[in-house]
Design a protein around this motif. Structure first.
Motif, PDB file in Angstrom:
ATOM      1  N   ARG A 199     -10.350  15.245   9.533  1.00  0.00           N
ATOM      2  CA  ARG A 199      -9.367  14.632  10.421  1.00  0.00           C
ATOM      3  C   ARG A 199      -9.561  15.051  11.864  1.00  0.00           C
ATOM      4  O   ARG A 199     -10.118  16.124  12.144  1.00  0.00           O
ATOM      5  CB  ARG A 199      -7.962  15.039   9.974  1.00  0.00           C
ATOM      6  N   SER A 200      -9.012  14.240  12.760  1.00  0.00           N
ATOM      7  CA  SER A 200      -9.025  14.537  14.184  1.00  0.00           C
ATOM      8  C   SER A 200      -8.514  15.954  14.432  1.00  0.00           C
ATOM      9  O   SER A 200      -7.508  16.352  13.862  1.00  0.00           O
ATOM     10  CB  SER A 200      -8.127  13.525  14.887  1.00  0.00           C
ATOM     11  N   ARG A 205     -17.311   9.105  12.823  1.00  0.00           N
ATOM     12  CA  ARG A 205     -16.632   8.638  14.032  1.00  0.00           C
ATOM     13  C   ARG A 205     -16.353   9.766  15.018  1.00  0.00           C
ATOM     14  O   ARG A 205     -15.919   9.534  16.122  1.00  0.00           O
ATOM     15  CB  ARG A 205     -15.297   7.967  13.672  1.00  0.00           C
ATOM     16  N   ARG A 239      -5.023   7.814  16.139  1.00  0.00           N
ATOM     17  CA  ARG A 239      -5.674   9.113  16.283  1.00  0.00           C
ATOM     18  C   ARG A 239      -4.678  10.256  16.078  1.00  0.00           C
ATOM     19  O   ARG A 239      -4.980  11.252  15.422  1.00  0.00           O
ATOM     20  CB  ARG A 239      -6.331   9.238  17.648  1.00  0.00           C
ATOM     21  N   ASP A 273      -3.977  10.686  12.488  1.00  0.00           N
ATOM     22  CA  ASP A 273      -5.102  11.356  11.846  1.00  0.00           C
ATOM     23  C   ASP A 273      -4.986  12.871  12.029  1.00  0.00           C
ATOM     24  O   ASP A 273      -5.215  13.653  11.108  1.00  0.00           O
ATOM     25  CB  ASP A 273      -6.390  10.828  12.487  1.00  0.00           C
ATOM     26  N   ARG A 274      -4.599  13.279  13.236  1.00  0.00           N
ATOM     27  CA  ARG A 274      -4.421  14.706  13.536  1.00  0.00           C
ATOM     28  C   ARG A 274      -3.323  15.296  12.650  1.00  0.00           C
ATOM     29  O   ARG A 274      -3.486  16.386  12.090  1.00  0.00           O
ATOM     30  CB  ARG A 274      -4.052  14.850  15.013  1.00  0.00           C
ATOM     31  N   LEU A 334      -2.387  14.202   9.770  1.00  0.00           N
ATOM     32  CA  LEU A 334      -2.885  14.278   8.388  1.00  0.00           C
ATOM     33  C   LEU A 334      -3.703  15.544   8.188  1.00  0.00           C
ATOM     34  O   LEU A 334      -3.619  16.191   7.140  1.00  0.00           O
ATOM     35  CB  LEU A 334      -3.718  13.040   8.056  1.00  0.00           C
ATOM     36  N   ARG A 368       3.153  24.075   3.617  1.00  0.00           N
ATOM     37  CA  ARG A 368       3.355  25.117   2.610  1.00  0.00           C
ATOM     38  C   ARG A 368       2.437  24.866   1.409  1.00  0.00           C
ATOM     39  O   ARG A 368       1.830  25.772   0.862  1.00  0.00           O
ATOM     40  CB  ARG A 368       4.816  25.094   2.153  1.00  0.00           C
ATOM     41  N   HIS A 384      -0.316  27.580   0.171  1.00  0.00           N
ATOM     42  CA  HIS A 384      -0.172  28.231  -1.133  1.00  0.00           C
ATOM     43  C   HIS A 384      -1.096  27.631  -2.191  1.00  0.00           C
ATOM     44  O   HIS A 384      -0.918  27.879  -3.382  1.00  0.00           O
ATOM     45  CB  HIS A 384       1.284  28.158  -1.596  1.00  0.00           C
ATOM     46  N   ASN A 385      -2.046  26.791  -1.746  1.00  0.00           N
ATOM     47  CA  ASN A 385      -2.986  26.156  -2.671  1.00  0.00           C
ATOM     48  C   ASN A 385      -2.307  25.385  -3.778  1.00  0.00           C
ATOM     49  O   ASN A 385      -2.764  25.376  -4.918  1.00  0.00           O
ATOM     50  CB  ASN A 385      -3.924  27.199  -3.278  1.00  0.00           C
ATOM     51  N   LEU A 386      -1.189  24.734  -3.453  1.00  0.00           N
ATOM     52  CA  LEU A 386      -0.521  23.885  -4.435  1.00  0.00           C
ATOM     53  C   LEU A 386      -1.130  22.489  -4.321  1.00  0.00           C
ATOM     54  O   LEU A 386      -1.975  22.229  -3.475  1.00  0.00           O
ATOM     55  CB  LEU A 386       0.982  23.828  -4.144  1.00  0.00           C
ATOM     56  N   GLU A 437      -8.698   1.751   7.191  1.00  0.00           N
ATOM     57  CA  GLU A 437     -10.089   2.214   7.174  1.00  0.00           C
ATOM     58  C   GLU A 437     -10.236   3.562   7.884  1.00  0.00           C
ATOM     59  O   GLU A 437     -10.911   4.466   7.407  1.00  0.00           O
ATOM     60  CB  GLU A 437     -10.926   1.127   7.852  1.00  0.00           C
ATOM     61  N   ILE A 438      -9.566   3.694   9.027  1.00  0.00           N
ATOM     62  CA  ILE A 438      -9.718   4.941   9.787  1.00  0.00           C
ATOM     63  C   ILE A 438      -8.966   6.085   9.106  1.00  0.00           C
ATOM     64  O   ILE A 438      -9.464   7.192   8.989  1.00  0.00           O
ATOM     65  CB  ILE A 438      -9.234   4.760  11.243  1.00  0.00           C
ATOM     66  N   LEU A 439      -7.744   5.812   8.651  1.00  0.00           N
ATOM     67  CA  LEU A 439      -6.935   6.915   8.112  1.00  0.00           C
ATOM     68  C   LEU A 439      -7.236   7.189   6.636  1.00  0.00           C
ATOM     69  O   LEU A 439      -6.958   8.269   6.139  1.00  0.00           O
ATOM     70  CB  LEU A 439      -5.450   6.619   8.306  1.00  0.00           C
ATOM     71  N   SER A 440      -7.772   6.208   5.952  1.00  0.00           N
ATOM     72  CA  SER A 440      -8.070   6.288   4.515  1.00  0.00           C
ATOM     73  C   SER A 440      -6.996   6.992   3.685  1.00  0.00           C
ATOM     74  O   SER A 440      -7.262   7.957   2.980  1.00  0.00           O
ATOM     75  CB  SER A 440      -9.466   6.879   4.246  1.00  0.00           C
ATOM     76  N   ILE A 441      -5.770   6.474   3.803  1.00  0.00           N
ATOM     77  CA  ILE A 441      -4.678   6.901   2.903  1.00  0.00           C
ATOM     78  C   ILE A 441      -3.963   5.646   2.419  1.00  0.00           C
ATOM     79  O   ILE A 441      -4.079   4.588   3.045  1.00  0.00           O
ATOM     80  CB  ILE A 441      -3.667   7.858   3.590  1.00  0.00           C
TER      81      ILE A 441
END
Lengths: 235, 270
Positions: A138-139, A175, B150, B153-154, B156, B164, B168-170, B200-204
């Motif tokens: 991610r950015s 990108r 953008r 994306d940051r 995300l 959290r 905590h690796n959950l 396409e850019i965020l892929s969620i």
């Protein structure tokens, strides 16, 4: 939840034979190696192999070894093949105990030959493992594959930065910024299945987005350094 | 088990508060006990959008500091018995959001609610990080333009590294894309990114597309969550998004051109 408190992980760690520390040529040779790939060795962890070693039964000796390695940017983190007395001293010096393994010396060393006879044929980074990333980068994120290749199987977003001392492979859209050969290896390459990068760089030579040929935008390409020129070849 | 949902975006002005109000209202309409919390300390707006600004006595910060009890600060919505609003302070700043205090309040809310919807402030600083830290799900509100994409994306990336669940690796925070202020006309003119571009850019996964609509502005100004206006295009789009959030299949609306009228189809091109 408690099961997640501790996770296992596998690391590549350099092993130094304890006897080598007494070799008068050791410091000089180590300095040479470090100079060749400074980023690879920077803060790199080292395990001291005590096999067949009669000394190192006192904490101070470990402190001395730690100081010597520290002078060459290495960090002593533990010992292996320690006898009980050595283990106690090592633990007192704050060192971890590693299980014995079948360590091979990185190159054969004939007995009696002077330590600094010839430079080793290959620097250590060649043996390093590659780093695999399967989640989107991610950015604002930065990923660095120290001493090896970086393989990314998800998109690299604008504003993200991926770096590797070796090659970079992106099996998705690239990108963000990609810097291969980050420690100066001009043989490194960048491969991606969709070139939309903000910047690509190999061993310090770079192209920004505006300088990328428009016909190669969005194409699957590989980028290599040819006679100090970044060259983009469509796959 | 109660679920904590954060509405977040990085960028300001994309419609987080409107969406938080609408999603919370939509969940309440489905019979889920829902509370919507304003994390935007100092720039309190959720109470206005929910139309309860004249009933605020105590706030989130009072409860975090132990100056008021939870049930003194929660405001029950007058239109739906399942919906509660938890306003924030207008006079304090984001530093008042202490993480352990927030955790304590969320734990207490979990005992009484099915969904806890957190309206995050803009930015990636303390306020926004605190709002997303305890999230189980995140709805990333994005406008179809490059700077918003953008910033999403940051965010995300932050959800994947600083929440959290990440620390905590959950199981990772379950993330959804909500595309707001979408105008098909402007996409066709090339003035806006399309749904496909953003996905396409965020892929969620895409939770919903909210069309640019006058009903949104009207709803904000009258203090009615737009989901309570099931007749408006935006209201329907939010109800669809909520349905998808709870696991129903709904076809995406407002992403295809309006179907031509029967009349035109019968008699060919006019």
């Amino acid at each position: 939840m408690a099961g997640n408190l501790v996770q296992g992980a596998v690391f590549t760690v350099m092993v130094v034979r304890a006897g080598m520390l007494r070799d008068p040529g050791f410091a000089a040779e180590l300095a040479q190696q470090v100079q060749r790939s400074p980023r690879f060795f920077l803060n790199a962890p080292v395990v001291l192999d005590l096999r067949g070693e009669s000394e190192f039964a006192r904490e101070a000796e470990f402190a001395e070894a730690r100081r010597l390695l520290r002078n060459h940017t290495l960090t002593l983190i533990g010992v292996q093949n320690a006898a009980p007395a050595q283990l106690n001293a090592a633990q007192a010096a704050g060192l971890a105990s590693f299980a014995p393994n079948s360590t091979q010396p990185s190159r054969p060393r004939p007995a009696g030959s002077p330590a600094s006879a010839s430079p080793p044929p290959a620097a250590a980074p060649a043996a390093a493992k590659s780093l695999l990333v399967t989640q989107p980068v991610r950015s604002g994120t930065q990923i660095y594959a120290r001493g090896g290749d970086l393989v990314v199987t998800a998109p690299v977003s604008p504003g993200a930065e991926i770096m590797a001392d070796g090659n970079i492979h992106v099996y998705a859209a690239l990108r963000g910024r990609a810097l291969a050969g980050a420690s100066g290896d001009g043989q490194a390459r960048i491969f991606c299945s969709r070139l939309e990068a903000e910047l690509v760089s190999i061993a310090g030579h770079y192209l920004v987005s505006d300088q990328l040929p428009p016909e190669q935008r969005g194409a699957a390409v590989q980028i290599a350094l040819v006679e100090d020129q970044l060259t983009i070849v469509s796959n | 088990m109660a679920r904590v949902i954060v509405l977040t975006s990085g960028k300001g002005g994309v419609g987080k508060t409107t969406s938080a109000a609408a999603i919370a209202a939509g969940l309440a309409l489905r019979g889920k006990r829902t509370v919507v919390i304003d994390f935007d300390v100092g720039l309190r707006n959720l109470d206005l959008v929910m139309g309860c600004e004249r009933r605020v006595v105590f706030d989130f910060i009072n409860v975090i500091n132990g100056d008021a009890k939870l049930n003194q600060a929660l405001i029950k919505d007058k239109r739906n018995d399942n919906l509660y609003i938890f306003p924030t302070s207008q006079t304090r700043d984001k530093e008042a959001l202490k993480r352990d205090g927030v955790e304590r309040v969320l734990e207490e809310l979990k005992e009484n609610f099915d969904y806890i919807v957190c309206d995050s402030p803009a930015g990636i600083e303390h306020g926004a990080i605190t709002a997303l830290y305890f999230a189980d799900s995140a709805i990333v509100v994005t406008n179809p333009e490059v700077s918003s994409v953008r910033d999403s994306d940051r965010i995300l990336g932050i959800l994947a590294s600083k929440s959290r669940r990440a620390e905590h690796n959950l199981e990772p925070v379950d993330v959804h894309l909500l595309l707001t202020r979408y105008s098909l006309e402007r996409v066709k003119k090339g003035e806006m990114l399309s749904v496909e571009d953003v996905k396409e850019i965020l892929s969620i996964p895409l939770l919903g597309v909210i069309p640019e609509s006058e009903s949104v502005l009207r709803a904000s100004n009258t203090g009615t969550p737009v989901a309570f206006d099931g007749e408006s295009p935006a209201g329907r789009a939010y109800l669809d998004a909520v349905a998808r959030f709870v696991g129903e299949q709904r076809e995406m609306r407002f992403v295809q051109p309006e179907r031509r009228s029967i009349f035109r189809t019968l008699f060919g091109r006019a």
